[in-house]
Enzyme design. Structure first.
Site, PDB file in Angstrom:
ATOM      1  CG  ASP A  94      -2.261   0.626   0.980  1.00 37.44           C
ATOM      2  OD1 ASP A  94      -2.295   1.873   0.966  1.00 37.44           O
ATOM      3  OD2 ASP A  94      -3.269  -0.089   0.822  1.00 37.44           O
ATOM      4  CG  HIS A 148      -5.043   4.080   1.217  1.00 37.40           C
ATOM      5  ND1 HIS A 148      -4.625   2.803   0.925  1.00 37.40           N
ATOM      6  CD2 HIS A 148      -6.315   4.174   0.754  1.00 37.40           C
ATOM      7  CE1 HIS A 148      -5.595   2.155   0.303  1.00 37.40           C
ATOM      8  NE2 HIS A 148      -6.635   2.965   0.185  1.00 37.40           N
ATOM      9  CB  SER A 200      -9.230   0.900   0.258  1.00 38.57           C
ATOM     10  OG  SER A 200      -8.605   1.213  -0.945  1.00 38.57           O
TER      11      SER A 200
END
Length: 473
Positions: free
Chosen positions: A158, A208, A412
């Protein structure tokens, strides 16, 4: 003009190959007569002034071999990165150099290094994870201890992970944290890939990856266990590519997982990114991402993908590689057990068969399962980044915990839930094969009768039943 005609003929040749991968048909993926050229690369080359970023996949069961590096040099290519365990190299090359390289019988395919996107748009009780932890029967089956994914390595492929967060503490829970961005324009030779390891915080630009990591296995240390992740006993490995993301960056994460599999007992890799321009495409066995995930499958590592956030329309799963028969692709559900509107869908009846390494597989344009992806509370990167979910945070999180947690929605967030559940399954039965894991997730999922399989897969993931099935295998 002669080169343009040659390259257009290669496009037609590649299109003929891919056109055979349609519902009910079979295509060979073992040894194409000539190197498969990505149509996106061909289009880019026809208008490019200088070198472009490309990904070369060689015909090899190992990493990039010395003779293959020499092949690149012989084609005039002088800048690039060769991966360690995968037969893949990222290169900077001109039209003529790629044309020359494509004539070699050692080259499987050449693809454009496309830009990708991260897929953003109380959850453990919805999936049955809480029951896994508190059920007396399951604790007794596990030697008296709660099932937490203990010792199972999960790679977070990621933007990075903030290991300064108490829930993801670097050095103990986050056992390795790697900066893996591959900038081909920063190299001045054909070099082996290098990874910057041992970085406490690799997520200083988006948050994220930190949020994803907390869903997989945050310990809840900053909230007295309230916001614990799915598999808090797992060994997390962060592989950070930063806010800017391209195909080669993500493949670097797969390569790292293979290279360090034994060191960290890596059994799962979770990926919350995709390519919306690759949504309505058929599965492509020559795509380097598919080559990489198949190699992980062969080595006993389960690859988990987010389905994408382009719903509610059909044909919106963001990447042909999410249709690979050996990966797990996850749609996003809400807290009522329904499918989120934003969650990408497949297409009814679309699929086919493909032969890879002598084995015939059936692929389908659909998710594998659905899991929570709406208003998910998880770890917030501590570094000074914008408040990702400020409005929802005030609504869902107690004020004392807002500095440490934030709310996000998207597939996600759905994918790492399933990655964590797979870690739980591997703790109780490390002998499971990736195909057995996928089958168990599908056969134990809760039916979602208001939806079709091409929208939600087998249904809403059921962690308790999946782990119970793993015990019995």
């Amino acid at each position: 003009m002669r080169f343009k005609a040659t390259f257009l003929s290669l496009v037609l040749m590649a299109a003929t190959v891919f056109a055979s991968v349609v519902p009910g048909t079979t295509t060979k993926a073992d040894q194409p007569v000539k190197a498969v050229i990505d149509t996106n690369l061909t289009k880019t080359l026809l208008t490019a002034i200088g070198p472009v970023e490309a990904i070369v996949t060689f015909k090899s069961n190992k990493g990039v071999l010395p003779e293959q590096l020499q092949l690149l040099k012989n084609a005039g290519i002088s800048k690039g990165l060769a991966l360690e365990s995968l037969p893949i190299a990222g290169i900077l090359a001109t039209k003529s150099e790629i044309e020359k390289l494509s004539q070699s019988d050692q080259v499987l395919s050449i693809y454009l290094n496309k830009t990708l996107q991260y897929e953003n748009a109380v959850s453990t009780d919805l999936t049955g994870v809480d029951k896994v932890r508190t059920d007396d029967k399951m604790r007794k089956l596990n030697g008296g201890f709660p099932v937490t994914g203990k010792g199972i390595g999960v790679v977070i492929n990621d933007s990075g992970v903030d290991g300064t967060h108490k829930d993801l503490e670097y050095g103990s829970h986050l056992v390795q944290n790697v900066i893996g961005s591959t900038n081909l324009h920063a190299v001045d030779a054909l070099l082996p890939v290098t990874y910057l390891e041992g970085v406490p915080n690799t997520d200083n630009n988006s948050g994220h990856g930190t949020h994803v990591a907390g869903i997989v296995g945050g310990t809840g240390a900053s909230s007295g266990g309230k916001y614990e992740g799915v598999a808090p006993g797992a060994n997390l490995i962060g592989y950070g590519s930063g806010a800017a993301l391209a195909i080669l960056d993500t493949i670097g994460g797969f390569d790292y997982a293979l290279t360090h599999q034994q060191q960290y007992n890596i059994r799962v890799i979770t990926n919350s990114w995709g390519d919306t321009s690759d949504s309505s495409t058929d599965f492509d066995p020559y795509n380097p991402i598919n080559v990489a995930t198949k190699r992980l499958y062969d080595r006993g590592i389960v690859t988990v993908f987010s389905a994408g956030n382009s719903g509610p329309n059909a044909k919106t799963i963001s990447g042909n590689y999410k249709k690979a028969p050996w990966v797990v692709t996850v749609a996003a559900g809400d807290k009522s057990g329904k499918l989120a509107d934003f969650s990408s869908r497949g297409e009814e009846g679309r699929g086919g068969t493909v032969t890879v390494n002598g084995q015939t597989w059936r692929w389908a344009d659909r998710p594998t399962v659905t899991s929570p992806g709406v208003d998910i509370i998880s770890t917030r990167a501590i570094s000074p980044i914008p408040l990702l979910g400020a409005t929802d945070d005030a609504q869902y999180i107690e004020p004392a915990y807002v500095p440490f947690y934030t709310t996000m929605s998207g597939t996600s967030m759905a994918a790492p839930h399933v990655a964590g559940i797979i870690a739980l399954m591997y703790e109780v039965n490390p002998l499971l094969s990736p195909s057995e894991v996928k089958s168990a997730l599908e056969t134990t999922a809760t039916s979602m009768p208001d939806y079709e399989a091409w929208e939600v897969g087998a249904g809403y993931v059921n962690a308790y039943k999946a782990v119970d099935t793993a015990f019995k295998k």
